[in-house]
Design a protein around this motif. Structure first.
Motif, PDB file in Angstrom:
ATOM      1  N   ARG A 107      -4.962  13.319  -3.328  1.00  0.00           N
ATOM      2  CA  ARG A 107      -4.057  12.196  -2.238  1.00  0.00           C
ATOM      3  C   ARG A 107      -4.233  11.174  -2.497  1.00  0.00           C
ATOM      4  O   ARG A 107      -5.529  10.885  -1.986  1.00  0.00           O
ATOM      5  N   PHE A 108      -3.590  10.318  -2.657  1.00  0.00           N
ATOM      6  CA  PHE A 108      -3.819   9.308  -3.569  1.00  0.00           C
ATOM      7  C   PHE A 108      -3.747   7.705  -2.454  1.00  0.00           C
ATOM      8  O   PHE A 108      -2.589   8.343  -1.494  1.00  0.00           O
ATOM      9  N   VAL A 109      -4.296   6.643  -2.072  1.00  0.00           N
ATOM     10  CA  VAL A 109      -3.923   5.466  -1.373  1.00  0.00           C
ATOM     11  C   VAL A 109      -4.034   4.421  -2.564  1.00  0.00           C
ATOM     12  O   VAL A 109      -5.426   4.311  -3.330  1.00  0.00           O
ATOM     13  N   LEU A 110      -2.618   4.250  -2.948  1.00  0.00           N
ATOM     14  CA  LEU A 110      -2.026   3.149  -4.156  1.00  0.00           C
ATOM     15  C   LEU A 110      -2.619   1.794  -3.536  1.00  0.00           C
ATOM     16  O   LEU A 110      -1.913   1.391  -2.870  1.00  0.00           O
ATOM     17  N   ARG A 157       1.020  -1.516  -0.091  1.00  0.00           N
ATOM     18  CA  ARG A 157      -0.266   0.042  -0.144  1.00  0.00           C
ATOM     19  C   ARG A 157       0.779   1.169   0.000  1.00  0.00           C
ATOM     20  O   ARG A 157       1.733   1.125   1.238  1.00  0.00           O
ATOM     21  N   LEU A 158       0.341   2.156  -0.775  1.00  0.00           N
ATOM     22  CA  LEU A 158       1.945   3.033  -0.945  1.00  0.00           C
ATOM     23  C   LEU A 158       0.324   4.725  -0.616  1.00  0.00           C
ATOM     24  O   LEU A 158      -0.713   5.042  -1.537  1.00  0.00           O
ATOM     25  N   THR A 159       0.679   5.616  -0.044  1.00  0.00           N
ATOM     26  CA  THR A 159       0.371   6.959   0.436  1.00  0.00           C
ATOM     27  C   THR A 159       0.946   7.779  -0.295  1.00  0.00           C
ATOM     28  O   THR A 159       2.114   8.450   0.667  1.00  0.00           O
ATOM     29  N   ARG A 207       1.019  -4.138 -10.837  1.00  0.00           N
ATOM     30  CA  ARG A 207       0.337  -3.623 -11.104  1.00  0.00           C
ATOM     31  C   ARG A 207      -0.243  -2.177 -10.452  1.00  0.00           C
ATOM     32  O   ARG A 207      -1.394  -2.679  -8.984  1.00  0.00           O
ATOM     33  N   TYR A 208      -1.238  -1.087 -10.438  1.00  0.00           N
ATOM     34  CA  TYR A 208      -1.603  -0.269  -9.120  1.00  0.00           C
ATOM     35  C   TYR A 208      -2.805  -0.393  -8.752  1.00  0.00           C
ATOM     36  O   TYR A 208      -3.464  -0.371 -10.381  1.00  0.00           O
ATOM     37  N   SER A 209      -3.601   0.058  -8.200  1.00  0.00           N
ATOM     38  CA  SER A 209      -5.249   0.673  -8.558  1.00  0.00           C
ATOM     39  C   SER A 209      -5.766   1.371  -7.167  1.00  0.00           C
ATOM     40  O   SER A 209      -4.780   1.916  -6.061  1.00  0.00           O
ATOM     41  N   VAL A 210      -6.080   1.630  -7.707  1.00  0.00           N
ATOM     42  CA  VAL A 210      -6.629   3.490  -6.621  1.00  0.00           C
ATOM     43  C   VAL A 210      -7.444   2.938  -5.762  1.00  0.00           C
ATOM     44  O   VAL A 210      -8.706   2.855  -5.949  1.00  0.00           O
TER      45      VAL A 210
END
Length: 249
Positions: free
Chosen positions: A57-60, A2-4, A66-69
C-alpha cells in the motif's frame, strides 16, 4: 498531488548510497516509476515494501510529473516465488511484460489482479509455470489492445475444424480451405485443443480464467504459439524470457 494506491513492485533498481527507483503496477494509476529515498537504509520501513515482487500500500507524492514514495506498508511479499529459481525467472518475465504493456496514468485493476493471481498460483504450486506463462501472455496482451480474433475464420466464418491457423501479424484465424483458396502459406497451425484453450483464455470471465487443462504436447504448443504472437505483435524480445528459457530448455 498525493496518491494512495495498492501496487506490485515490477522492478527495483538500487541507486547509489541508500536509494531506489521502483516500477510499480498500481491499481489507481497503472505503471508508475517512483523514487524511494533511503529505502535501503537499515531499519527503513520502505526496505521490504519496495523490493521486487512486493505488493504494498503506497502513499506517493507527485511533483512535476515525478513520483516519490512517501510511505509504504507491505500487503504481501511472494517469498515462495523468490526462493525458486524457475518460478522467479518466470515471475521476472511476467513483471517485465506487464511493465511494457500495462497503461500509465490510468486505472489498471484488471492487469494488477491478473498478475497477482498468476503469482499466487505460481507460489502455491497450484498451476505449473508452463501453464501460467501463456495464460498471462494472452490475457495481458488482450487487455493491452492486442487481442487476436479467434472467434471464427476471417474469410468464411467457420468456427470449428481440424485445420486452423493463426496469422500472428494480423491476429486473425484462417481455416485450411480458405488459406488454400487465398494462397496463404504463412501462419501458425492450431490444433483443436489449443484453439479451444486460447479462446477460453481470451474470452472467459476472470473468475474462470484458469479453469481448463491441456495434455503436455498441447501445453507445449500453446506456449510456443502465445510467445510467437507476443513477439510478433510487440516486435521485441525480453531478456527475462531468454533467461527463463535457459532454465527450462
Amino acid at each position: 498531488m498525493r496518491l494512495t494506491t495498492d501496487g506490485l513492485v515490477l522492478a527495483s533498481l538500487n541507486m547509489r548510497e541508500t536509494d531506489r527507483i521502483v516500477t510499480i503496477l498500481s491499481n489507481e494509476a497503472g505503471v508508475i516509476r517512483a523514487y524511494a529515498g533511503g529505502a535501503r537504509k537499515p531499519g527503513s520501513r520502505l526496505c521490504g515494501s519496495t523490493e521486487l515482487l512486493s505488493y504494498s500500500r503506497f502513499v506517493l507524492f507527485k511533483n512535476r510529473e515525478r513520483y516519490s514514495v512517501d510511505s509504504a506498508d507491505t500487503n504481501k511479499i511472494f517469498f515462495g516465488v523468490r526462493q525458486d529459481i524457475e518460478k522467479f525467472a518466470l515471475a521476472s518475465y511476467l513483471c517485465e511484460l506487464s511493465a511494457d504493456t500495462s497503461p500509465a496514468e490510468e486505472k489498471a485493476p484488471m492487469q494488477l489482479q491478473l498478475l497477482l493471481n498468476c503469482l499466487h498460483l505460481l507460489e502455491t504450486g497450484r498451476r505449473t509455470p508452463d501453464f501460467l506463462k501463456p495464460v498471462f501472455e494472452l490475457r495481458q496482451i488482450s487487455l493491452s489492445g492486442y487481442q487476436p480474433d479467434l472467434v471464427a475464420c476471417r474469410s468464411c466464418g467457420c468456427y470449428a475444424g481440424e485445420d486452423f491457423r493463426l496469422l500472428p501479424g494480423g491476429g486473425e484465424l484462417l481455416c485450411g480451405r480458405c488459406a488454400q483458396q487465398e494462397g496463404v502459406r504463412e501462419g501458425l497451425p492450431l490444433s483443436p485443443p489449443v484453439l479451444a484453450a486460447m479462446r477460453h483464455i481470451l474470452y472467459s470471465e476472470a473468475g474462470k480464467l484458469f479453469a481448463f487443462s491441456l495434455s503436455e504436447p498441447s501445453q507445449r504448443e500453446l506456449c510456443m504459439l502465445s510467445e510467437r504472437y507476443i513477439q510478433t505483435q510487440l516486435s521485441r524480445s525480453y531478456r527475462t524470457l531468454d533467461f527463463y528459457h535457459t532454465l527450462c530448455g
